[in-house]
Scaffold this motif. Structure first.
Motif, PDB file in Angstrom:
ATOM      1  N   GLU A  25       0.831  -1.207   0.000  1.00  0.00           N
ATOM      2  CA  GLU A  25       0.000   0.000   0.000  1.00  0.00           C
ATOM      3  C   GLU A  25       0.866   1.258   0.000  1.00  0.00           C
ATOM      4  OE1 GLU A  25      -3.289   2.684   0.322  1.00  0.00           O
ATOM      5  OE2 GLU A  25      -2.894   0.734  -0.599  1.00  0.00           O
ATOM      6  N   ALA A  26       1.941   1.257   0.772  1.00  0.00           N
ATOM      7  CA  ALA A  26       2.850   2.404   0.798  1.00  0.00           C
ATOM      8  C   ALA A  26       3.486   2.624  -0.577  1.00  0.00           C
ATOM      9  CB  ALA A  26       3.933   2.190   1.855  1.00  0.00           C
ATOM     10  N   THR A  27       3.790   1.537  -1.274  1.00  0.00           N
ATOM     11  CA  THR A  27       4.352   1.642  -2.626  1.00  0.00           C
ATOM     12  C   THR A  27       3.317   2.184  -3.602  1.00  0.00           C
ATOM     13  OG1 THR A  27       5.821  -0.232  -2.168  1.00  0.00           O
ATOM     14  CG2 THR A  27       5.488   0.355  -4.474  1.00  0.00           C
ATOM     15  N   LEU A  29       9.680   4.513   4.266  1.00  0.00           N
ATOM     16  CA  LEU A  29       9.590   5.713   5.098  1.00  0.00           C
ATOM     17  C   LEU A  29       8.154   6.155   5.344  1.00  0.00           C
ATOM     18  CD1 LEU A  29      12.565   7.661   3.529  1.00  0.00           C
ATOM     19  CD2 LEU A  29      12.397   6.996   5.928  1.00  0.00           C
ATOM     20  N   ASP A  30       7.206   5.407   4.857  1.00  0.00           N
ATOM     21  CA  ASP A  30       5.809   5.741   5.111  1.00  0.00           C
ATOM     22  C   ASP A  30       5.559   5.720   6.618  1.00  0.00           C
ATOM     23  OD1 ASP A  30       2.900   5.807   3.788  1.00  0.00           O
ATOM     24  OD2 ASP A  30       2.829   4.585   5.607  1.00  0.00           O
ATOM     25  N   PRO A  31       5.008   6.790   7.201  1.00  0.00           N
ATOM     26  CA  PRO A  31       4.855   6.823   8.668  1.00  0.00           C
ATOM     27  C   PRO A  31       3.985   5.696   9.223  1.00  0.00           C
ATOM     28  CG  PRO A  31       3.722   8.668   7.621  1.00  0.00           C
ATOM     29  CD  PRO A  31       4.574   8.038   6.576  1.00  0.00           C
ATOM     30  N   ARG A  32       2.923   5.326   8.497  1.00  0.00           N
ATOM     31  CA  ARG A  32       2.089   4.221   8.993  1.00  0.00           C
ATOM     32  C   ARG A  32       2.860   2.908   8.953  1.00  0.00           C
ATOM     33  NH1 ARG A  32      -3.832   2.876   6.531  1.00  0.00           N
ATOM     34  NH2 ARG A  32      -2.765   1.228   5.378  1.00  0.00           N
ATOM     35  N   PHE A  33       3.664   2.715   7.889  1.00  0.00           N
ATOM     36  CA  PHE A  33       4.469   1.503   7.812  1.00  0.00           C
ATOM     37  C   PHE A  33       5.537   1.502   8.900  1.00  0.00           C
ATOM     38  CE2 PHE A  33       8.156  -0.895   6.224  1.00  0.00           C
ATOM     39  CZ  PHE A  33       7.568  -2.137   6.048  1.00  0.00           C
ATOM     40  N   LEU A  42       7.308  -4.948  -6.178  1.00  0.00           N
ATOM     41  CA  LEU A  42       5.983  -4.402  -5.905  1.00  0.00           C
ATOM     42  C   LEU A  42       5.547  -3.440  -6.999  1.00  0.00           C
ATOM     43  CD1 LEU A  42       6.270  -3.798  -2.054  1.00  0.00           C
ATOM     44  CD2 LEU A  42       4.860  -5.510  -3.202  1.00  0.00           C
ATOM     45  N   MET A  43       6.455  -2.573  -7.448  1.00  0.00           N
ATOM     46  CA  MET A  43       6.119  -1.640  -8.516  1.00  0.00           C
ATOM     47  C   MET A  43       5.758  -2.369  -9.802  1.00  0.00           C
ATOM     48  SD  MET A  43       8.829   1.502  -8.154  1.00  0.00           S
ATOM     49  CE  MET A  43       8.149   2.319  -9.597  1.00  0.00           C
ATOM     50  N   SER A  44       6.512  -3.417 -10.099  1.00  0.00           N
ATOM     51  CA  SER A  44       6.255  -4.172 -11.328  1.00  0.00           C
ATOM     52  C   SER A  44       4.878  -4.819 -11.298  1.00  0.00           C
ATOM     53  CB  SER A  44       7.334  -5.242 -11.520  1.00  0.00           C
ATOM     54  OG  SER A  44       8.612  -4.643 -11.692  1.00  0.00           O
ATOM     55  N   ASP A  45       4.457  -5.243 -10.117  1.00  0.00           N
ATOM     56  CA  ASP A  45       3.136  -5.844  -9.986  1.00  0.00           C
ATOM     57  C   ASP A  45       2.027  -4.804 -10.092  1.00  0.00           C
ATOM     58  OD1 ASP A  45       1.317  -8.066  -9.293  1.00  0.00           O
ATOM     59  OD2 ASP A  45       1.031  -6.942  -7.431  1.00  0.00           O
ATOM     60  N   LEU A  46       2.295  -3.587  -9.590  1.00  0.00           N
ATOM     61  CA  LEU A  46       1.277  -2.542  -9.566  1.00  0.00           C
ATOM     62  C   LEU A  46       1.194  -1.765 -10.879  1.00  0.00           C
ATOM     63  CD1 LEU A  46       2.062  -1.199  -5.984  1.00  0.00           C
ATOM     64  CD2 LEU A  46      -0.112  -2.223  -6.688  1.00  0.00           C
ATOM     65  N   ALA A  47       2.291  -1.716 -11.639  1.00  0.00           N
ATOM     66  CA  ALA A  47       2.339  -0.905 -12.853  1.00  0.00           C
ATOM     67  C   ALA A  47       1.692  -1.613 -14.039  1.00  0.00           C
ATOM     68  CB  ALA A  47       3.788  -0.547 -13.171  1.00  0.00           C
ATOM     69  N   GLY A  96      12.833   4.337  -3.995  1.00  0.00           N
ATOM     70  CA  GLY A  96      14.035   3.700  -3.478  1.00  0.00           C
ATOM     71  C   GLY A  96      13.732   2.864  -2.249  1.00  0.00           C
ATOM     72  N   GLY A  97      14.769   2.272  -1.675  1.00  0.00           N
ATOM     73  CA  GLY A  97      14.597   1.380  -0.534  1.00  0.00           C
ATOM     74  C   GLY A  97      15.130   1.940   0.767  1.00  0.00           C
ATOM     75  N   ASP A  98      15.266   3.257   0.877  1.00  0.00           N
ATOM     76  CA  ASP A  98      15.810   3.862   2.091  1.00  0.00           C
ATOM     77  C   ASP A  98      14.972   3.516   3.313  1.00  0.00           C
ATOM     78  OD1 ASP A  98      17.959   5.374   0.865  1.00  0.00           O
ATOM     79  OD2 ASP A  98      16.386   6.562  -0.058  1.00  0.00           O
ATOM     80  N   ALA A  99      15.656   3.229   4.427  1.00  0.00           N
ATOM     81  CA  ALA A  99      15.082   2.935   5.748  1.00  0.00           C
ATOM     82  C   ALA A  99      14.770   1.468   5.968  1.00  0.00           C
ATOM     83  CB  ALA A  99      13.840   3.773   6.052  1.00  0.00           C
ATOM     84  N   GLY A 100      14.982   0.616   4.970  1.00  0.00           N
ATOM     85  CA  GLY A 100      14.757  -0.810   5.187  1.00  0.00           C
ATOM     86  C   GLY A 100      15.721  -1.390   6.206  1.00  0.00           C
ATOM     87  N   ASP A 101      16.973  -0.958   6.182  1.00  0.00           N
ATOM     88  CA  ASP A 101      17.961  -1.484   7.122  1.00  0.00           C
ATOM     89  C   ASP A 101      17.712  -1.007   8.540  1.00  0.00           C
ATOM     90  OD1 ASP A 101      19.734  -3.055   5.439  1.00  0.00           O
ATOM     91  OD2 ASP A 101      20.251  -1.172   4.473  1.00  0.00           O
ATOM     92  N   GLU A 102      17.379   0.270   8.703  1.00  0.00           N
ATOM     93  CA  GLU A 102      17.106   0.786  10.048  1.00  0.00           C
ATOM     94  C   GLU A 102      15.832   0.178  10.626  1.00  0.00           C
ATOM     95  OE1 GLU A 102      19.707   3.472   7.887  1.00  0.00           O
ATOM     96  OE2 GLU A 102      17.750   2.638   7.377  1.00  0.00           O
ATOM     97  N   THR A 103      14.854  -0.054   9.791  1.00  0.00           N
ATOM     98  CA  THR A 103      13.559  -0.543  10.265  1.00  0.00           C
ATOM     99  C   THR A 103      13.584  -2.024  10.616  1.00  0.00           C
ATOM    100  OG1 THR A 103      12.508   1.108   8.831  1.00  0.00           O
ATOM    101  CG2 THR A 103      11.111  -0.630   9.713  1.00  0.00           C
ATOM    102  N   PHE A 104      14.405  -2.817   9.886  1.00  0.00           N
ATOM    103  CA  PHE A 104      14.392  -4.269  10.096  1.00  0.00           C
ATOM    104  C   PHE A 104      15.771  -4.832  10.450  1.00  0.00           C
ATOM    105  CE2 PHE A 104      10.476  -3.578   7.783  1.00  0.00           C
ATOM    106  CZ  PHE A 104       9.587  -4.357   8.513  1.00  0.00           C
ATOM    107  N   ALA A 105      16.622  -3.998  11.066  1.00  0.00           N
ATOM    108  CA  ALA A 105      17.916  -4.456  11.620  1.00  0.00           C
ATOM    109  C   ALA A 105      18.785  -5.113  10.545  1.00  0.00           C
ATOM    110  CB  ALA A 105      17.682  -5.411  12.798  1.00  0.00           C
ATOM    111  N   GLY A 106      19.117  -4.341   9.516  1.00  0.00           N
ATOM    112  CA  GLY A 106      19.855  -4.905   8.401  1.00  0.00           C
ATOM    113  C   GLY A 106      21.353  -4.660   8.390  1.00  0.00           C
ATOM    114  N   TYR A 107      21.868  -3.879   9.342  1.00  0.00           N
ATOM    115  CA  TYR A 107      23.298  -3.563   9.334  1.00  0.00           C
ATOM    116  C   TYR A 107      24.110  -4.568  10.139  1.00  0.00           C
ATOM    117  CZ  TYR A 107      22.008   1.058   7.534  1.00  0.00           C
ATOM    118  OH  TYR A 107      21.516   2.087   6.780  1.00  0.00           O
ATOM    119  N   ASP A 108      25.376  -4.740   9.745  1.00  0.00           N
ATOM    120  CA  ASP A 108      26.281  -5.616  10.493  1.00  0.00           C
ATOM    121  C   ASP A 108      26.455  -5.136  11.932  1.00  0.00           C
ATOM    122  OD1 ASP A 108      26.689  -7.285   8.366  1.00  0.00           O
ATOM    123  OD2 ASP A 108      28.543  -6.326   7.710  1.00  0.00           O
TER     124      ASP A 108
END
Length: 617
Positions: A243-245, A503-507, A271-276, A357-369
């Protein structure tokens, strides 16, 4: 996406010519149109990048029906169509989100912020109340700078917008520069300029004849965790991100996607490919060094979804854009990935105006080493001190060729820092340099609380586990001050708008409630995110280790950029309060191969460029 600026003065009316000077400083953020409003104590300036309703009806500054309220707006309100129903009794003259926001303010005042789902920075001059209302989005995607002195207030999307007024001086803030040397970026609310600050993420301000009042209108909370199982949460996660996408694909101009080849951007592409309705345009950046290149993974995803794929390989001669990076970032900013981000934005802007883009995926789901490292160190901290000291001593005594192996080196460092205070300990994983390392090149005063912004963030973090705390701190500090600055400035340099579904606030609110054990699970980073989309991603992309948007600057400064680096560091070393001999030592150690200081050298080179452009000029 646009540029906004203005001045408010109750002692002397702003000169309307200042509005033209301000728009000239922001034409890259809005090349399609410009406008100035100047009446009484208020001056508003705007440059427009047309995304929604390309007609003249969408131009700004925009006024309400009786010309008593005027707005300049930068950003996108993704749910503006839904919000329009709340104010459908107002006479609409455009199909823009700006006009929806204007009428929401008339209806709800400052409470209009609670309804907005987007990225934004805006200013509203209310002539009836004789007050200026400014606000910045929840995560800090869009910048908003200001200067507040007795009797006058300036604001803008860029610092140069404020400096367009000869009354605003450009002077270095040494405390901010000292923090930059620690973090590699300038922590908000500082900017590097004395007397110029940033509005914080999720903050609004009211400016009137009595002064300026600032309030935080939203905060992310990790306290209330879901009790559902991982598979139910994975299904919900997939639905929320889809939905955010979908919302971020709303546009009256072409939309593409930055595809790095990592998990997050690959999910957005899927997700974009499926929605477009037609193939998506994807854009990828690579390097001629295999350790830094991810193009093969990006190609695999592009092939899977049959996208219109474009690539660019960055070479050392790309540093010809060094002056432009300084010009666009304005603040001291040392993240080297600004360079490839600049180029991928330039590439995408050739045939599109909006990119996801995919910004904030690492911060949101613990993706960094560093999340894994912090977990290991926190476990070691439970061991008795004599046992830790004995283990560290044993590892130090090993022959150097063995000791230098990455795993053993990491284990020794983990044992040595396990006793440190948690904030200081975590800072070692995220800060570019600390303590004595900075003092090697700095002769100025050292702050009493060097990690001020990190400590304050840890105090506000409310998660039930250490993993929740550190992801929360990254969202409050590293994300808005480094990653979002990097993307905004690089993309807007090419009049390109970048949107991230993560980065969607609800997400973000949903993700904050997901238990940490489902984000980082037995050493597997982003575990739940991968489970939610494992049927959409190629196995090699799903299982690969995070590579990051690295740049081979260690090699560049020993090769093609050797003389360039020396020239810049010699100049910086002659400035007060820098230590010239200390800077020389850092560079000599790097050139001789005694140490890898590439990232520290980059920080110093960028800082010298900032001095030359903004302070010397």
């Amino acid at each position: 996406m646009c540029g906004i600026g203005g001045k408010l003065s109750f002692t002397s009316r702003p000169d309307p010519d200042l509005g033209d000077a301000m728009t000239a400083c922001m034409d890259h953020r809005g090349p399609d149109a410009e406008g100035v409003y100047a009446t009484g104590p208020a001056l508003l300036a705007h440059t427009r990048l047309s995304i929604l309703d390309l007609s003249a009806a969408g131009r700004q500054p925009m006024a309400n029906a009786d010309d008593s309220v005027h707005i300049v707006f930068n950003g996108e309100i993704y749910n503006y169509r839904e919000l329009r129903d709340r104010v459908d009794h107002y006479p609409f003259r455009s199909e823009t989100d700006t006009e929806v926001l204007l009428h929401l303010y008339e209806e709800y005042g400052t409470d209009c912020l609670q309804y907005l789902r987007g990225m934004f920075a805006f200013a509203i001059w209310d002539e009836r109340e004789e007050r200026l209302f400014l606000a910045r989005d929840r995560l800090g995607q869009k910048p908003l700078f200001f200067r507040n002195t007795d009797g006058a207030f300036w604001f803008g999307s860029t610092i140069k917008t404020l400096l367009a007024d000869p009354a605003v001086p450009a002077e270095p803030d040494l405390s901010a520069i000292r923090e930059y040397l620690t973090y590699q970026y300038t922590p908000h609310p500082k900017t590097g300029f004395e007397g110029i600050a940033q509005l914080a993420p999720a903050e609004y301000a009211i400016v009137d004849e009595d002064g300026m009042d600032r309030e935080q209108y939203w905060s992310l909370s990790f306290a209330d965790q879901f009790d559902a199982g991982p598979y139910a949460l994975a299904a919900r996660l997939r639905e929320e991100l889809r939905e955010a996408t979908r919302l971020r694909m709303r546009s009256d101009v072409p939309v593409g996607v930055f595809l790095s080849g990592g998990v997050d951007s690959s999910i957005v592409t899927a997700l974009m490919s499926d929605l477009a309705d037609e193939p998506v345009n994807t854009y990828s950046i690579g390097f001629d060094r295999a350790a830094y290149d991810e193009l093969e993974f990006a190609r695999e995803v592009a092939s899977e979804y049959e996208t219109n794929h474009t690539e660019y390989t960055v070479q050392p001669d790309a540093m010809e854009v060094f002056p432009e990076l300084i010009e666009q970032y304005e603040m001291p900013f040392g993240d080297p990935s600004a360079l490839p981000t600049y180029y991928v934005s330039e590439m995408a802007s050739q045939d599109t105006t909006v990119a996801l883009g995919g910004d904030a995926g690492d911060e949101t789901f613990a993706g960094y080493d560093r999340y894994t490292r912090e977990w290991v160190v926190s476990q070691l901290a439970r061991l008795p001190r004599p046992l830790r000291e004995s283990g560290a001593g044993t590892l130090r005594a090993l022959p150097k060729p063995i000791r230098r192996q990455q795993l053993l080196h990491y284990a020794r460092r983990a044992l040595e820092i396990a006793d440190e205070e948690p904030t200081q300990r975590y800072a070692r994983f995220i800060c570019h340099a600390l303590g004595d390392q900075v003092d090697e090149v700095w002769d100025g005063p050292t702050p009493d609380n060097e990690l001020r912004n990190l400590r304050e963030a840890f105090e506000r973090a409310d998660g039930p586990t250490r993993m929740d705390e550190i992801t929360h701190v990254d969202i409050m500090t590293y994300l808005p001050d480094d990653l979002l600055v990097k993307v905004d400035r690089a993309s807007m340099a090419h009049s390109l708008e970048v949107r991230s579904p993560f980065l969607d606030p609800r997400f973000m609110e949903f993700a904050a409630r997901v238990p940490a054990e489902y984000k980082w699970r037995r050493g597997n980073k982003k575990w739940l995110l991968k489970r939610a989309f494992e049927d959409l991603l190629p196995d090699r992309v799903l299982t690969r280790e995070k590579q990051g948007f690295g740049v081979p600057i260690d090699e560049w400064f020993r090769g093609d950029l050797r003389d360039f680096g020396r020239e810049k560091l010699d100049r910086l070393g002659s400035r007060d309060p820098f230590d010239g001999p200390g800077i020389d030592t850092v560079y000599d150690e790097h050139l001789d191969g005694r140490a890898d200081h590439g990232y520290r050298i980059w920080d110093l080179v960028m800082l010298e460029g900032w001095y030359e452009r903004f302070i010397d000029d």
